[in-house]
Write a protein that holds these residues in place. Structure first.
Motif, PDB file in Angstrom:
ATOM      1  N   LEU A  36      37.819  28.168  15.176  1.00 50.18           N
ATOM      2  CA  LEU A  36      37.184  27.025  15.976  1.00 50.18           C
ATOM      3  C   LEU A  36      35.954  26.286  17.000  1.00 50.18           C
ATOM      4  CD1 LEU A  36      40.727  25.869  16.660  1.00 50.18           C
ATOM      5  CD2 LEU A  36      39.447  25.425  14.602  1.00 50.18           C
ATOM      6  N   ASP A  37      34.693  25.683  16.538  1.00 56.90           N
ATOM      7  CA  ASP A  37      33.685  25.918  17.461  1.00 56.90           C
ATOM      8  C   ASP A  37      34.275  24.131  18.670  1.00 56.90           C
ATOM      9  OD1 ASP A  37      31.358  24.549  18.300  1.00 56.90           O
ATOM     10  OD2 ASP A  37      30.474  23.974  16.798  1.00 56.90           O
ATOM     11  N   ALA A  38      34.301  24.701  20.154  1.00 53.93           N
ATOM     12  CA  ALA A  38      34.540  23.895  20.754  1.00 53.93           C
ATOM     13  C   ALA A  38      33.357  24.091  21.602  1.00 53.93           C
ATOM     14  CB  ALA A  38      35.662  23.733  21.684  1.00 53.93           C
ATOM     15  N   GLY A  39      32.449  23.497  20.881  1.00 53.37           N
ATOM     16  CA  GLY A  39      30.906  23.439  21.884  1.00 53.37           C
ATOM     17  C   GLY A  39      30.201  22.285  21.990  1.00 53.37           C
ATOM     18  N   VAL A  40      29.714  22.148  23.550  1.00 56.56           N
ATOM     19  CA  VAL A  40      28.818  20.386  23.563  1.00 56.56           C
ATOM     20  C   VAL A  40      27.581  20.826  23.706  1.00 56.56           C
ATOM     21  CG1 VAL A  40      29.261  18.537  24.878  1.00 56.56           C
ATOM     22  CG2 VAL A  40      31.629  19.279  23.895  1.00 56.56           C
ATOM     23  N   SER A  41      27.217  20.197  23.773  1.00 58.24           N
ATOM     24  CA  SER A  41      25.484  20.100  24.026  1.00 58.24           C
ATOM     25  C   SER A  41      24.855  20.348  25.193  1.00 58.24           C
ATOM     26  CB  SER A  41      24.195  20.175  22.608  1.00 58.24           C
ATOM     27  OG  SER A  41      24.406  20.923  21.629  1.00 58.24           O
ATOM     28  N   ASP A  53      41.732  21.371  27.866  1.00 59.34           N
ATOM     29  CA  ASP A  53      42.842  20.786  27.249  1.00 59.34           C
ATOM     30  C   ASP A  53      42.308  20.865  26.211  1.00 59.34           C
ATOM     31  OD1 ASP A  53      44.845  21.781  29.592  1.00 59.34           O
ATOM     32  OD2 ASP A  53      44.818  19.447  30.577  1.00 59.34           O
ATOM     33  N   TRP A  54      42.027  19.350  25.540  1.00 59.02           N
ATOM     34  CA  TRP A  54      40.923  19.037  24.270  1.00 59.02           C
ATOM     35  C   TRP A  54      40.649  20.052  23.475  1.00 59.02           C
ATOM     36  CZ3 TRP A  54      36.448  20.275  22.829  1.00 59.02           C
ATOM     37  CH2 TRP A  54      36.008  19.568  21.117  1.00 59.02           C
ATOM     38  N   ALA A  55      39.634  20.882  24.287  1.00 60.98           N
ATOM     39  CA  ALA A  55      40.072  21.935  23.369  1.00 60.98           C
ATOM     40  C   ALA A  55      40.806  22.796  23.016  1.00 60.98           C
ATOM     41  CB  ALA A  55      38.669  22.777  24.806  1.00 60.98           C
ATOM     42  N   LEU A  56      41.893  22.930  23.336  1.00 55.81           N
ATOM     43  CA  LEU A  56      43.034  23.969  23.071  1.00 55.81           C
ATOM     44  C   LEU A  56      43.605  22.670  22.217  1.00 55.81           C
ATOM     45  CD1 LEU A  56      43.834  25.454  26.462  1.00 55.81           C
ATOM     46  CD2 LEU A  56      42.564  26.681  24.470  1.00 55.81           C
ATOM     47  N   ALA A  57      43.533  21.823  22.166  1.00 57.54           N
ATOM     48  CA  ALA A  57      44.987  21.259  21.013  1.00 57.54           C
ATOM     49  C   ALA A  57      44.604  21.986  19.609  1.00 57.54           C
ATOM     50  CB  ALA A  57      43.981  19.528  20.842  1.00 57.54           C
ATOM     51  N   ASP A  58      44.024  22.125  19.322  1.00 55.08           N
ATOM     52  CA  ASP A  58      44.009  22.817  18.114  1.00 55.08           C
ATOM     53  C   ASP A  58      44.993  24.385  18.486  1.00 55.08           C
ATOM     54  OD1 ASP A  58      42.436  21.062  16.289  1.00 55.08           O
ATOM     55  OD2 ASP A  58      40.719  22.024  17.266  1.00 55.08           O
ATOM     56  N   LYS A  59      45.281  24.162  18.980  1.00 59.33           N
ATOM     57  CA  LYS A  59      46.670  25.635  19.872  1.00 59.33           C
ATOM     58  C   LYS A  59      45.639  27.353  18.815  1.00 59.33           C
ATOM     59  CE  LYS A  59      50.605  23.017  19.184  1.00 59.33           C
ATOM     60  NZ  LYS A  59      50.057  22.182  20.777  1.00 59.33           N
ATOM     61  N   PRO A  60      44.448  27.621  19.476  1.00 55.03           N
ATOM     62  CA  PRO A  60      44.229  28.603  18.584  1.00 55.03           C
ATOM     63  C   PRO A  60      44.790  29.989  19.391  1.00 55.03           C
ATOM     64  CG  PRO A  60      42.590  28.270  21.048  1.00 55.03           C
ATOM     65  CD  PRO A  60      43.899  26.666  21.125  1.00 55.03           C
TER      66      PRO A  60
END
Length: 182
Positions: A36-41, A53-60
């Motif tokens: 999952l791409d949780a990268g923000v330039s 918390d937002w980045a973990l919403a997809d439950k990795p």
């Protein structure tokens, strides 16, 4: 992958980016993973910490923490970088999420003392979080090589991404082993 522009495929087509290429390399080894791409330039460690918390919403099942480059580029205090990354690693540990910490080096124009302090912050994080897999330098083999970077000499080109994937693959495989039931 919780990261910045390197994770977000800055200047590249999406399919040339680090998450997509890493996923392809892992799948080629028979590992049925989705990266999952949780990268923000432009993101700093503080930004990554605030959006965890937002980045973990997809439950990795595991998290690769690839932040710190923008802290170094902006000459932010390495103690703040260390505190932010430490808080991220603490939060992941509290959620029983295996983590890989990808280290970063400061640009040489900031001086040797700053460079040492910045690098030492990642070493201390590794020592304080032995449960996390540590990959010392995300851009290992790519930084400073014009043939592997875009014209800005900061962001890897498609060939540079391939080098990053090949070099960090053993560390990512070690991370994935931590997701297997014992």
């Amino acid at each position: 992958m919780l990261g910045d522009s390197i994770t977000a495929a800055y200047g590249l087509a999406h399919e040339q980016g680090l998450p997509v290429q890493l996923e392809a390399a892992l799948r080629a080894k028979g590992l049925p993973v989705t990266v999952l791409d949780a990268g923000v330039s432009g993101d700093t460690t503080a930004g990554g910490r605030s959006r965890l918390d937002w980045a973990l919403a997809d439950k990795p099942d595991a998290v690769i923490v690839a932040l710190g480059g923008n802290d170094g580029l902006r000459a932010l205090d390495p103690k703040d970088t260390e505190a932010n990354l430490g808080a991220i690693l603490d939060a992941l540990k509290a959620r029983n999420l295996p983590a890989l910490l990808a280290g970063m080096l400061a640009p040489p124009n900031l001086g040797a003392e700053y460079g040492r302090e910045f690098a030492d912050s990642f070493t201390r994080l590794h020592q304080a979080h032995p449960e996390a897999v540590f990959y010392p330098f995300l851009l290992d083999g790519v930084a400073g090589d014009a043939a592997l970077n875009q014209a800005d000499r900061i962001h890897p080109n498609p060939q540079g991404v391939k080098v990053i994937v090949a070099r960090m693959l053993p560390a990512v495989e070690a991370l994935l082993r931590k997701t297997e039931p014992s």
